[in-house]
Design a protein around this motif. Structure first.
Motif, PDB file in Angstrom:
ATOM      1  N   THR A 198       0.815  -1.226   0.000  1.00 33.30           N
ATOM      2  CA  THR A 198       0.000   0.000   0.000  1.00 33.30           C
ATOM      3  C   THR A 198       0.844   1.270   0.000  1.00 33.30           C
ATOM      4  N   PRO A 225       2.136   1.201  -4.223  1.00 34.79           N
ATOM      5  CA  PRO A 225       1.490   0.122  -4.967  1.00 34.79           C
ATOM      6  C   PRO A 225       2.123  -0.062  -6.354  1.00 34.79           C
ATOM      7  N   ALA A 234       0.155  -5.229  -7.359  1.00 29.80           N
ATOM      8  CA  ALA A 234      -0.741  -4.878  -6.257  1.00 29.80           C
ATOM      9  C   ALA A 234      -2.103  -4.437  -6.790  1.00 29.80           C
ATOM     10  N   GLN A 235      -2.099  -3.835  -7.963  1.00 28.82           N
ATOM     11  CA  GLN A 235      -3.357  -3.370  -8.545  1.00 28.82           C
ATOM     12  C   GLN A 235      -4.089  -4.486  -9.287  1.00 28.82           C
TER      13      GLN A 235
END
Length: 491
Positions: free
Chosen positions: A370, A373, A377-378
């Motif tokens: 986080t 990112p 991660a997305q």
């Protein structure tokens, strides 16, 4: 009355007078007891151990240990800035062959948004003048060290409207600044026992940095812990037995001109053709190799970070248009060699790696990303693996690519080499780095290089070129033999 805000390396600090609850009073009392309220600088020194983050010789194991005979940290809270000077030598591990340890004197700095090291240039004479080298990737980590000292944390907590809550016999303190969360615990004696924060790692994502303090004592009028242990990613990175500590000494850390004017450059990739459809991809401290097969590309190594991987993807699209990157071969799990893998997972490539690495990557990549990112991660795509114990072969019927574990190498238990039989090209990382042609041979053979040569002999590999994943040039088997003190082969 309004107090002006002050900036503390990303902290926006504003003091606001509110009714003080018992737990908030503990923060004020601890800050007063440790001299944090009026602290402008901190210096402490001692000896102990330092550990190399991200370089575990076994995936999932602790970071390798160095003995530290001298450690000193000088912090200017106003800049904010820090200078760390340490003398270290790697610990000899029973049963693991490593190069003969040599003592190293290191100088590490951070000031504001600039980080740098000061040392003689690589491969320079012993009396060469030291130079400052920018280290932009280390700004976040080194800045966190400032605010995870006892006085630094308490000072930042006061400046950032920290929240306090009773916890056991003490008080837990927390605040957020510039997207970073900080937590600490004050015991019943108004001593800060631990501090936690999180920084980004391309492999581990949101990485816990934890400092623990014990044995507070009086150091000439300042209360400071007799022992400090800092952990990162679940294992210690520093342990210091403190011999001295001082507040409000003059700590001046000017930023060198070349560092102040430096800007993080976009990664560049240069394609050097080694054979038809085989390219050594350089342009930084770490290299890769792209190998074309009939309808796809195999990439050896995705180092450093996502920025480097995106540059590799762009270059491969130039040299092999309309061929997707189907496989990425990973030499070993060390973070400088695996930091760009997640980008290729997102792009749909299959990771070919040793069987020891798969569970480590699966666990590491499941952690939150986080703070910074990345594409994976997305997209949240699942990684695809092909693993092996000792050997793996990729073939399209025309070109064969062999992957071999380098048995018995002390650098990493799962260190691998890649071999192209038809082209007689060997690709490897960290076992041997071909030096410039005019560089003198090493004074003593590196056991990693000796071990690599032994594996080449055992596997009966016919090697014409050695494409190291570090270094200024492509070498030959004769270079490896010279580096380990072997005579030239008879023609």
């Amino acid at each position: 009355m309004r107090i002006p805000s002050i900036a503390l390396c990303g902290f926006t600090a504003a003091f606001v007078f509110l009714p003080i609850a018992a737990d908030a009073a503990s923060l004020q009392e601890a800050a007063a007891a440790l001299g944090a309220v009026d602290a402008k600088s901190l210096e402490f020194s001692g000896a102990g151990h330092w550990y190399q983050f991200g370089q575990a010789p076994v995936p999932g194991g602790p970071w390798p240990q160095f003995e530290v005979s001298s450690y000193s940290a000088s912090v200017n809270f106003s800049a904010p800035a820090q200078r760390v000077l340490l003398t270290r030598i790697q610990t000899v591990e029973p049963g693991r062959q490593r190069p003969t340890p040599t003592e190293q004197k290191l100088s590490w700095f951070v000031s504001g948004d600039k980080a740098w090291n000061v040392a003689p240039p690589a491969n320079s004479p012993p009396d060469a003048a030291p130079v400052a080298t920018p280290q932009p990737a280390l700004v976040e980590e080194r800045a966190a060290e400032i605010w995870t000292t006892p006085q630094g944390f308490l000072k930042a907590a006061l400046a950032n409207g920290a929240k306090s809550s009773a916890s056991g016999a003490g008080v837990q303190i927390s605040f957020t600044s510039a997207g970073h969360k900080y937590e600490g615990y004050i015991n019943a004696a108004n001593q800060l026992e631990w501090v936690r924060s999180w920084i980004d790692s391309p492999v581990l994502g949101d990485t816990l940095v934890e400092a623990k303090f014990s044995g507070y004592k009086d150091f000439g009028g300042i209360q400071f812990p007799a022992e400090l242990t800092r952990s990162q990613g679940g294992f210690p990175v520093l342990h210091v037995k403190v011999a001295s500590a001082k507040l409000n000494q003059v700590v001046d850390i000017p930023v060198p001109e070349n560092v102040a004017s430096s800007k993080a450059a976009a990664p560049t990739v240069t394609a050097n053709k080694l054979a038809e459809g085989v390219y050594w991809l350089t342009g930084g401290t770490h290299h890769s190799v792209a190998i074309e097969q009939k309808d796809h590309v195999v990439l050896v190594e995705a180092p450093l970070n996502e920025e480097r991987s995106l540059a590799l993807i762009a270059k491969i699209a130039e040299i092999a248009p309309n061929k997707p990157i189907k496989y990425v071969l990973n030499s070993h799990v060390h973070f400088d060699h695996s930091g760009g893998l997640r980008t290729f997972v997102d792009a749909g490539a299959t990771l070919v790696t040793h069987e020891l690495d798969k569970p480590y990557y699966e666990q590491a990549w499941s952690a939150p990303h986080t703070l910074r990112p990345d594409r994976l991660a997305q997209s949240k795509k699942a990684a695809k693996f092909e693993t092996y114990a000792d050997k793996h072969v990729l073939s399209d019927g025309a070109r064969q690519i062999e992957v071999h574990r380098i048995a018995g190498n002390g650098h990493s238990d799962e260190l691998a080499l890649v071999y192209l039989p038809a082209e007689k090209i060997l690709i490897e990382a960290d076992a041997f780095t071909p030096q410039a042609k005019d560089a003198p041979p090493p004074k003593s053979p590196n056991p990693y290089s000796v071990n690599l040569y032994e594996n080449i002999q055992k596997l009966k590999l016919d090697v014409a070129q050695i494409a190291g994943l570090h270094g200024p040039r492509v070498g030959a088997l004769a270079d490896l033999r010279a580096a380990i003190g072997q005579p030239p082969l008879a023609q």
